[in-house]
Scaffold this motif. Structure first.
Motif, PDB file in Angstrom:
ATOM      1  N   LEU A  21       0.657  -1.213  -0.164  1.00 60.35           N
ATOM      2  CA  LEU A  21      -0.089   0.024  -0.126  1.00 60.35           C
ATOM      3  C   LEU A  21       1.044   1.174  -0.082  1.00 60.35           C
ATOM      4  CD1 LEU A  21      -2.741  -0.852   2.532  1.00 60.35           C
ATOM      5  CD2 LEU A  21      -2.936  -0.221   0.144  1.00 60.35           C
ATOM      6  N   THR A  22       0.273   2.534  -0.478  1.00 60.55           N
ATOM      7  CA  THR A  22       1.045   3.643  -0.263  1.00 60.55           C
ATOM      8  C   THR A  22       0.840   3.905   1.087  1.00 60.55           C
ATOM      9  OG1 THR A  22      -0.715   4.977  -1.042  1.00 60.55           O
ATOM     10  CG2 THR A  22       0.811   4.040  -2.608  1.00 60.55           C
ATOM     11  N   ALA A  23       1.815   4.855   1.542  1.00 59.59           N
ATOM     12  CA  ALA A  23       1.723   5.562   2.664  1.00 59.59           C
ATOM     13  C   ALA A  23       2.731   6.975   2.518  1.00 59.59           C
ATOM     14  CB  ALA A  23       2.111   4.627   4.117  1.00 59.59           C
ATOM     15  N   LEU A  40       5.506  -1.081   2.231  1.00 57.93           N
ATOM     16  CA  LEU A  40       4.969   0.287   2.116  1.00 57.93           C
ATOM     17  C   LEU A  40       5.758   1.246   1.017  1.00 57.93           C
ATOM     18  CD1 LEU A  40       4.051   1.358   5.746  1.00 57.93           C
ATOM     19  CD2 LEU A  40       2.437   0.597   4.188  1.00 57.93           C
ATOM     20  N   LEU A  41       4.867   1.727   0.273  1.00 57.21           N
ATOM     21  CA  LEU A  41       5.413   2.711  -0.712  1.00 57.21           C
ATOM     22  C   LEU A  41       5.048   4.114  -0.539  1.00 57.21           C
ATOM     23  CD1 LEU A  41       6.645   3.150  -3.521  1.00 57.21           C
ATOM     24  CD2 LEU A  41       4.368   2.974  -4.662  1.00 57.21           C
ATOM     25  N   VAL A  42       6.486   4.937  -0.399  1.00 56.82           N
ATOM     26  CA  VAL A  42       6.164   6.205  -0.067  1.00 56.82           C
ATOM     27  C   VAL A  42       6.088   6.617  -1.727  1.00 56.82           C
ATOM     28  CG1 VAL A  42       6.837   8.270   0.843  1.00 56.82           C
ATOM     29  CG2 VAL A  42       7.418   6.129   1.801  1.00 56.82           C
ATOM     30  N   GLY A  43       4.873   6.500  -2.360  1.00 55.55           N
ATOM     31  CA  GLY A  43       4.601   6.892  -3.795  1.00 55.55           C
ATOM     32  C   GLY A  43       4.661   8.344  -3.931  1.00 55.55           C
ATOM     33  N   ASP A  44       5.047   8.598  -5.230  1.00 55.13           N
ATOM     34  CA  ASP A  44       5.262  10.156  -5.604  1.00 55.13           C
ATOM     35  C   ASP A  44       3.693  10.543  -6.117  1.00 55.13           C
ATOM     36  OD1 ASP A  44       4.702   8.839  -7.994  1.00 55.13           O
ATOM     37  OD2 ASP A  44       6.472  10.254  -9.023  1.00 55.13           O
ATOM     38  N   SER A  45       2.728   9.356  -5.706  1.00 53.91           N
ATOM     39  CA  SER A  45       1.405   9.936  -5.996  1.00 53.91           C
ATOM     40  C   SER A  45       1.050  10.806  -4.709  1.00 53.91           C
ATOM     41  CB  SER A  45       0.388   8.882  -5.727  1.00 53.91           C
ATOM     42  OG  SER A  45       1.139   7.859  -4.453  1.00 53.91           O
ATOM     43  N   LEU A  46       2.006  10.922  -3.639  1.00 58.96           N
ATOM     44  CA  LEU A  46       2.043  12.014  -2.625  1.00 58.96           C
ATOM     45  C   LEU A  46       1.625  13.640  -3.260  1.00 58.96           C
ATOM     46  CD1 LEU A  46       3.425  13.330   0.000  1.00 58.96           C
ATOM     47  CD2 LEU A  46       5.593  13.328  -1.429  1.00 58.96           C
ATOM     48  N   ALA A  82      10.683   4.043  -1.436  1.00 54.90           N
ATOM     49  CA  ALA A  82      10.435   5.648  -1.702  1.00 54.90           C
ATOM     50  C   ALA A  82      10.473   5.646  -3.173  1.00 54.90           C
ATOM     51  CB  ALA A  82      11.269   6.325  -1.053  1.00 54.90           C
ATOM     52  N   ASP A  83       9.728   6.454  -3.884  1.00 52.77           N
ATOM     53  CA  ASP A  83       9.624   6.659  -5.248  1.00 52.77           C
ATOM     54  C   ASP A  83      10.867   7.734  -5.390  1.00 52.77           C
ATOM     55  OD1 ASP A  83       8.027   5.390  -6.986  1.00 52.77           O
ATOM     56  OD2 ASP A  83       6.235   6.668  -6.564  1.00 52.77           O
ATOM     57  N   MET A  84      11.405   7.728  -6.534  1.00 56.19           N
ATOM     58  CA  MET A  84      12.462   8.590  -6.977  1.00 56.19           C
ATOM     59  C   MET A  84      11.665   9.703  -7.809  1.00 56.19           C
ATOM     60  SD  MET A  84      15.720   6.613  -7.408  1.00 56.19           S
ATOM     61  CE  MET A  84      16.879   8.170  -7.757  1.00 56.19           C
ATOM     62  N   VAL A 112      14.321   1.981  -3.260  1.00 54.90           N
ATOM     63  CA  VAL A 112      13.844   3.029  -3.984  1.00 54.90           C
ATOM     64  C   VAL A 112      13.026   2.298  -5.369  1.00 54.90           C
ATOM     65  CG1 VAL A 112      15.382   4.682  -3.752  1.00 54.90           C
ATOM     66  CG2 VAL A 112      15.693   3.141  -5.695  1.00 54.90           C
ATOM     67  N   LYS A 113      12.069   3.314  -5.903  1.00 51.59           N
ATOM     68  CA  LYS A 113      11.307   2.748  -7.069  1.00 51.59           C
ATOM     69  C   LYS A 113      11.400   3.826  -8.299  1.00 51.59           C
ATOM     70  CE  LYS A 113       6.597   2.748  -7.515  1.00 51.59           C
ATOM     71  NZ  LYS A 113       6.363   3.717  -8.171  1.00 51.59           N
ATOM     72  N   LEU A 114      11.620   3.228  -9.239  1.00 49.31           N
ATOM     73  CA  LEU A 114      11.886   4.268 -10.455  1.00 49.31           C
ATOM     74  C   LEU A 114      11.065   3.825 -11.749  1.00 49.31           C
ATOM     75  CD1 LEU A 114      14.041   3.477 -12.510  1.00 49.31           C
ATOM     76  CD2 LEU A 114      15.655   4.355 -10.797  1.00 49.31           C
ATOM     77  N   GLY A 136      11.345  -1.637  -9.939  1.00 51.63           N
ATOM     78  CA  GLY A 136      10.958  -0.926 -11.453  1.00 51.63           C
ATOM     79  C   GLY A 136       9.475  -0.764 -11.434  1.00 51.63           C
ATOM     80  N   HIS A 137       9.089   0.075 -12.221  1.00 45.84           N
ATOM     81  CA  HIS A 137       7.718   0.573 -12.522  1.00 45.84           C
ATOM     82  C   HIS A 137       7.308   0.600 -14.125  1.00 45.84           C
ATOM     83  CE1 HIS A 137       4.314   3.240 -11.229  1.00 45.84           C
ATOM     84  NE2 HIS A 137       3.959   2.677 -12.187  1.00 45.84           N
ATOM     85  N   LEU A 138       6.437  -0.408 -14.581  1.00 47.26           N
ATOM     86  CA  LEU A 138       6.159  -0.426 -16.116  1.00 47.26           C
ATOM     87  C   LEU A 138       4.650  -0.369 -16.203  1.00 47.26           C
ATOM     88  CD1 LEU A 138       8.524  -3.237 -17.082  1.00 47.26           C
ATOM     89  CD2 LEU A 138       8.898  -0.933 -17.795  1.00 47.26           C
TER      90      LEU A 138
HETATM   91  O1  KIV Z   1       3.233   6.682  -6.638  1.00 49.83           O
HETATM   92  C1  KIV Z   1       2.610   5.657  -6.413  1.00 49.83           C
HETATM   93  O2  KIV Z   1       1.513   5.684  -5.744  1.00 49.83           O
HETATM   94  C2  KIV Z   1       2.938   4.532  -7.246  1.00 49.83           C
HETATM   95  C3  KIV Z   1       1.951   3.468  -7.443  1.00 49.83           C
HETATM   96  C4  KIV Z   1       0.536   3.705  -8.134  1.00 49.83           C
HETATM   97  C5  KIV Z   1       2.420   2.325  -7.702  1.00 49.83           C
HETATM   98  O3  KIV Z   1       3.467   4.610  -8.147  1.00 49.83           O
END
Ligand code: KIV
Length: 282
Positions: A21-23, A40-46, A82-84, A112-114, A136-138
């Motif tokens: 999940l994102t947080a 937990l993904l600190v997504g850049d959806s932030l 964490a998203d880059m 990290v995720k990119l 990764g993210h595709l």
């Molecule tokens: O930033 C984000 O929340 C994401 C998810 C949609 C995977 O990358």
């Protein structure tokens, strides 16, 4: 026990699904962690669900560091990724490694995720070699929304489907420990999942992925606007919260809040003495 990248890879081998999940803050991260979430993904959806931008593009390294620190502090067992943010890894491999290292060093996240395929494989390889695990993210990669022409399902025709398969294989080859597949037809996501040794985490990519991720504001009905087709709303927390805010406003205006149990007391004798002294003076 803290979950690791190896832990999530072993889940794939054991045919066990991975939950993610994102947080974006400490208290939510703590709640999710206590429920046993794997990642937990600190997504850049932030940028959209917390900061109110209309895309993820304006999110900065400073934004990501600020929120990633809070999430990492709230997590005992979940693996934190964490998203880059946009333009923190695209310009050069050197900048990508420096920014990935900064995210990890300053926040306490575990990976990290990119976003991107073969085009960012040199970055994935260099960051992984610097001992920063990369997800990764595709598929639908929101940082490329302008190039993709909108938020839409990816890989529907033969050519694009082939590109996605080859991108996924390249991302794995470059050293990613897992890959998010966003808005990809379920059959294609299932095929990619079979072809890869690393786990796939789907969002709008069907049930055959090795795991699932949702933006928590979407699953709790906390974000205004249209609900994407792939989102399941697990609770209408938005309505619960709005009702609580309305009750608070009404009770404040009517004087019902605060009641005796929310109030601190002073000894009657002291108050009487103070009244006699100050009320007679004024
Ligand atoms: O930033 C984000 O929340 C994401 C998810 C949609 C995977 O990358």
């Amino acid at each position: 026990m803290k979950k690791t990248t190896i832990f999530v890879q072993e889940k794939k081998l054991k045919n066990e699904k991975i939950s993610m999940l994102t947080a974006y803050d400490y208290s939510t991260a703590k709640l999710m962690d206590s429920c046993g979430i794997d990642i937990l993904l600190v997504g850049d959806s932030l940028g959209m669900v917390v900061l109110g931008y209309d895309s993820t593009l304006p999110v900065t390294m400073a934004d990501m560091i600020h929120h990633a620190k809070a999430v990492a502090r709230g997590c005992e067992t979940a693996l934190v990724v964490a998203d880059m943010p946009f333009m923190s890894y695209q310009v050069s491999v050197t900048e990508a490694v420096a920014n990935a290292g900064k995210l990890m060093k300053e926040t306490g996240v575990n990976a990290v995720k990119l976003e991107g395929g073969r085009d960012v494989c040199p970055q994935i390889e260099a960051i992984s070699k610097a001992f920063v695990p990369v997800m990764g993210h595709l598929g639908l990669t929101p940082q490329s929304v302008n190039a993709l022409g909108g938020y839409r399902v990816q890989g529907k025709d033969r050519g694009r489907a082939r590109q996605l398969i080859e991108d996924a294989q390249a991302v794995e080859q470059a050293g990613a420990f897992a890959v998010v597949l966003e808005c990809v037809p379920a059959g294609l996501a299932g095929l990619i999942t079979k072809l890869l040794r690393i786990p796939t985490i789907g969002i709008g990519a069907g049930r055959d992925c090795d795991g699932q991720v949702l933006v928590y504001q979407d699953m709790l009905a906390l974000y205004p606007g249209n609900k994407p087709k792939f989102v399941k709303q697990y609770a209408d927390a938005g309505s619960v919260i709005k009702n609580a805010f309305r009750s608070y406003i009404e009770e404040t205006e009517s004087g019902l809040f605060p009641a005796d149990e929310h109030t601190f007391k002073i000894d009657d004798d002291i108050l009487e003495e103070l009244r006699r002294q100050y009320e007679t003076e004024t």
